[in-house]
Write a protein that holds these residues in place. Structure first.
Motif: not given
Length: 191
Positions: A56-85
């Motif tokens: 569970l901790e591995y999954l939490r850290e992995n998710m935090a790392s993946r989601l932290s690396s999403l491009d903050p310059g994306l439009e709001l709707e695209e950032r929302f999609r990127a979290v789930f993608r």
């Protein structure tokens, strides 16, 4: 930080959970899956509970790392999609982790496991809440529903999608189906 061997044990535990459920996850079965003795498992984890907690901790850290690396310059709707993608791609490539995250039986194991599951959920919420809040503030998302409740609705739909995929034996394309789900969610929550 987990060692490479611990990660291999976590992967094997996830596969056993997928095939046999929580009751099937034993150190004996895990040792057999790994191709070494039970004593070798205990050198890395002293109990089944610690294996699940590490997973569970591995999954939490992995998710935090993946989601932290999403491009903050994306439009709001695209950032929302990127979290789930990101989530759909991760689980699609590693379906054995779905059982660990979406197994109701885990809740009954221990208070520590409950806390680890809550921490995992809170991590995901920590990425979604600001997006929903920003969307409501900018008038992109409906504001008639409080942001926390809106996030709960979205996460509930995500959980149901993952459950359907799991009980179908992973028989449909999670990425494609997940994209349709997110399109539908956006259609419902956008103004």
């Amino acid at each position: 930080m987990i060692s490479e061997r611990q990660r291999e044990i976590i992967d094997a535990a996830g596969k056993i959970l997928t095939e046999s459920g929580l009751g099937g996850l034993t150190t004996k079965k895990l040792a057999f899956e790994m191709g070494f003795s039970e004593a070798a498992i205990y050198r890395h984890f002293s109990s089944k509970e610690l294996i699940i907690l590490a997973l569970l901790e591995y999954l939490r850290e992995n998710m935090a790392s993946r989601l932290s690396s999403l491009d903050p310059g994306l439009e709001l709707e695209e950032r929302f999609r990127a979290v789930f993608r990101s989530q759909f791609h991760f689980f699609s490539s590693q379906p054995h982790f779905v059982v660990a995250v979406f197994s109701d039986g885990l809740w009954e194991e221990s208070e520590q496991i409950n806390q680890a599951i809550l921490s995992l959920m809170q991590t995901k919420m920590s990425f979604l809440m600001p997006l929903v809040s920003e969307g409501q503030a900018k008038g992109v998302f409906k504001s008639e529903v409080a942001e926390e409740q809106l996030v709960h609705l979205v996460l509930g739909a995500f959980r149901l999608q993952m459950f359907k995929w799991r009980v179908s034996g992973f028989s449909f394309d999670l990425i494609q189906s997940g994209q349709k789900l997110i399109d539908s969610i956006l259609l419902v929550i956008k103004k």
